[in-house]
Design a protein around this motif. Structure first.
Motif, PDB file in Angstrom:
ATOM      1  N   TYR B  36      -5.242  -0.110   6.372  1.00 51.16           N
ATOM      2  CA  TYR B  36      -5.228   0.430   5.015  1.00 51.16           C
ATOM      3  C   TYR B  36      -5.746   1.864   5.056  1.00 51.16           C
ATOM      4  O   TYR B  36      -6.523   2.242   5.936  1.00 51.16           O
ATOM      5  CB  TYR B  36      -6.143  -0.365   4.078  1.00 51.16           C
ATOM      6  N   GLN B  38      -7.524   4.712   2.283  1.00 51.90           N
ATOM      7  CA  GLN B  38      -8.101   4.889   0.951  1.00 51.90           C
ATOM      8  C   GLN B  38      -8.354   6.369   0.714  1.00 51.90           C
ATOM      9  O   GLN B  38      -9.154   6.986   1.414  1.00 51.90           O
ATOM     10  CB  GLN B  38      -9.408   4.097   0.831  1.00 51.90           C
ATOM     11  N   ARG B  42      -9.078   6.415  -5.162  1.00 50.84           N
ATOM     12  CA  ARG B  42      -7.832   5.650  -5.225  1.00 50.84           C
ATOM     13  C   ARG B  42      -8.025   4.280  -4.613  1.00 50.84           C
ATOM     14  O   ARG B  42      -8.984   4.000  -3.907  1.00 50.84           O
ATOM     15  CB  ARG B  42      -6.745   6.405  -4.439  1.00 50.84           C
ATOM     16  N   GLY B  43      -7.061   3.417  -4.885  1.00 51.61           N
ATOM     17  CA  GLY B  43      -7.087   2.087  -4.296  1.00 51.61           C
ATOM     18  C   GLY B  43      -6.702   2.116  -2.834  1.00 51.61           C
ATOM     19  O   GLY B  43      -6.252   3.126  -2.310  1.00 51.61           O
ATOM     20  N   LEU B  44      -6.873   0.977  -2.182  1.00 52.96           N
ATOM     21  CA  LEU B  44      -6.470   0.866  -0.781  1.00 52.96           C
ATOM     22  C   LEU B  44      -4.950   0.774  -0.689  1.00 52.96           C
ATOM     23  O   LEU B  44      -4.332  -0.051  -1.361  1.00 52.96           O
ATOM     24  CB  LEU B  44      -7.084  -0.383  -0.153  1.00 52.96           C
ATOM     25  N   PHE B  88      -9.752   7.705   4.326  1.00 57.99           N
ATOM     26  CA  PHE B  88     -10.637   6.691   4.906  1.00 57.99           C
ATOM     27  C   PHE B  88      -9.749   5.541   5.377  1.00 57.99           C
ATOM     28  O   PHE B  88      -9.081   4.896   4.568  1.00 57.99           O
ATOM     29  CB  PHE B  88     -11.626   6.230   3.829  1.00 57.99           C
ATOM     30  N   LEU B  90      -9.050   1.965   7.139  1.00 59.39           N
ATOM     31  CA  LEU B  90      -9.718   0.679   7.290  1.00 59.39           C
ATOM     32  C   LEU B  90      -8.807  -0.327   7.976  1.00 59.39           C
ATOM     33  O   LEU B  90      -7.640  -0.461   7.627  1.00 59.39           O
ATOM     34  CB  LEU B  90     -10.115   0.131   5.917  1.00 59.39           C
ATOM     35  N   SER B 107     -15.618  -1.176   9.498  1.00 60.12           N
ATOM     36  CA  SER B 107     -16.487  -0.206   8.830  1.00 60.12           C
ATOM     37  C   SER B 107     -15.767   1.096   8.482  1.00 60.12           C
ATOM     38  O   SER B 107     -16.318   1.928   7.778  1.00 60.12           O
ATOM     39  CB  SER B 107     -17.705   0.090   9.701  1.00 60.12           C
ATOM     40  N   ARG B 110     -13.489   7.791   8.771  1.00 64.59           N
ATOM     41  CA  ARG B 110     -13.266   8.902   7.839  1.00 64.59           C
ATOM     42  C   ARG B 110     -12.561  10.008   8.610  1.00 64.59           C
ATOM     43  O   ARG B 110     -13.149  10.624   9.482  1.00 64.59           O
ATOM     44  CB  ARG B 110     -14.598   9.405   7.296  1.00 64.59           C
TER      45      ARG B 110
END
Lengths: 110, 114
Positions: B36, B38, B42-44, B88, B90, B107, B110
């Motif tokens: 994902y 982000q 904003r949303g994932l 970011f 994930l 975790s 970034r």
């Protein structure tokens, strides 16, 4: 296309009160919906899953409702604490994937 | 117990440089794996998911690719980064969709493209 709406404005509440966060979705009918907590700079952490045939689910101080007619889920934290301050993400399941909302930031003040 | 490892935690890369982010899962077999992204506020956004070795599904056409060379390893790559790749990133896994346990996320990394 599928759309998830969570209140983009932060929710500020006093310690001990109940926080209620809203998640609205459109253009699909999820079989289940999940809620996650995300702290700044961290990955989301799973909290609860509620299925379309369940109206309500509880876990300790958390309560989630799922109204498939209104296409809405409500997330409640009772007896809120400053440690509950975080961003809460709603994620309905649809089209073979989780679709995440942008989240609502909750700030609990002492 | 199951754990998920994702690295590096932060990365600053120049435009046009390559990218490789790695994610590994321990304590489970044949997990479904996800990447994902982000963006701030904003949303994932689901980028890729994999249900097995060598099986990659792409959700969004873009400058990125993914590979799953081993059962518990998921790699996100780019040959040439764009400024818009900043965000970011994930990694997540789940043993079985529709379980009661939800996704477990790493975790995060970034990434800043400069």
């Amino acid at each position: 296309s599928q759309k998830i709406e969570q209140n983009s404005e932060a929710l500020n509440i006093q310690e001990g009160k109940t926080a209620t966060l809203t998640c609205n979705y459109t253009n699909y009918s999820p079989a289940y919906l999940q809620w996650y907590r995300q702290d700044p700079g961290r990955g989301p952490v799973f909290l609860l899953l509620i299925r379309e045939n369940e109206k309500e689910k509880r876990k300790e101080r958390l309560k989630v409702t799922f109204d498939t007619t209104l296409k809405q889920s409500l997330f409640h934290i009772t007896a809120s604490q400053p440690a509950d301050s975080a961003t809460y993400l709603c994620a309905p399941w649809g089209y073979n994937k989780l679709i995440f909302g942008a989240g609502t930031r909750l700030a609990v003040h002492p | 117990s199951q754990t998920i490892h994702q690295w590096p935690a932060t990365l600053v890369q120049p435009v046009g440089s390559p990218l490789s982010l790695e994610c590994t899962v321990e304590g489970t077999s044949n997990p479904n794996l996800y990447w994902y992204r982000q963006a701030a506020g904003r949303g994932l956004q689901l980028l890729f998911y994999s249900v097995g070795i060598g099986q990659i599904s792409s959700e969004v056409p873009q400058n990125l690719s993914a590979s799953r060379p081993q059962d518990r390893q998921f790699i996100l790559s780019s040959k040439k980064l764009l400024l818009s790749d900043s965000g970011f990133y994930l990694c997540a896994w789940i043993g079985q969709e529709d379980s009661n346990y939800g996704y477990t996320f790493g975790s995060g990394t970034r990434l800043t493209v400069v």
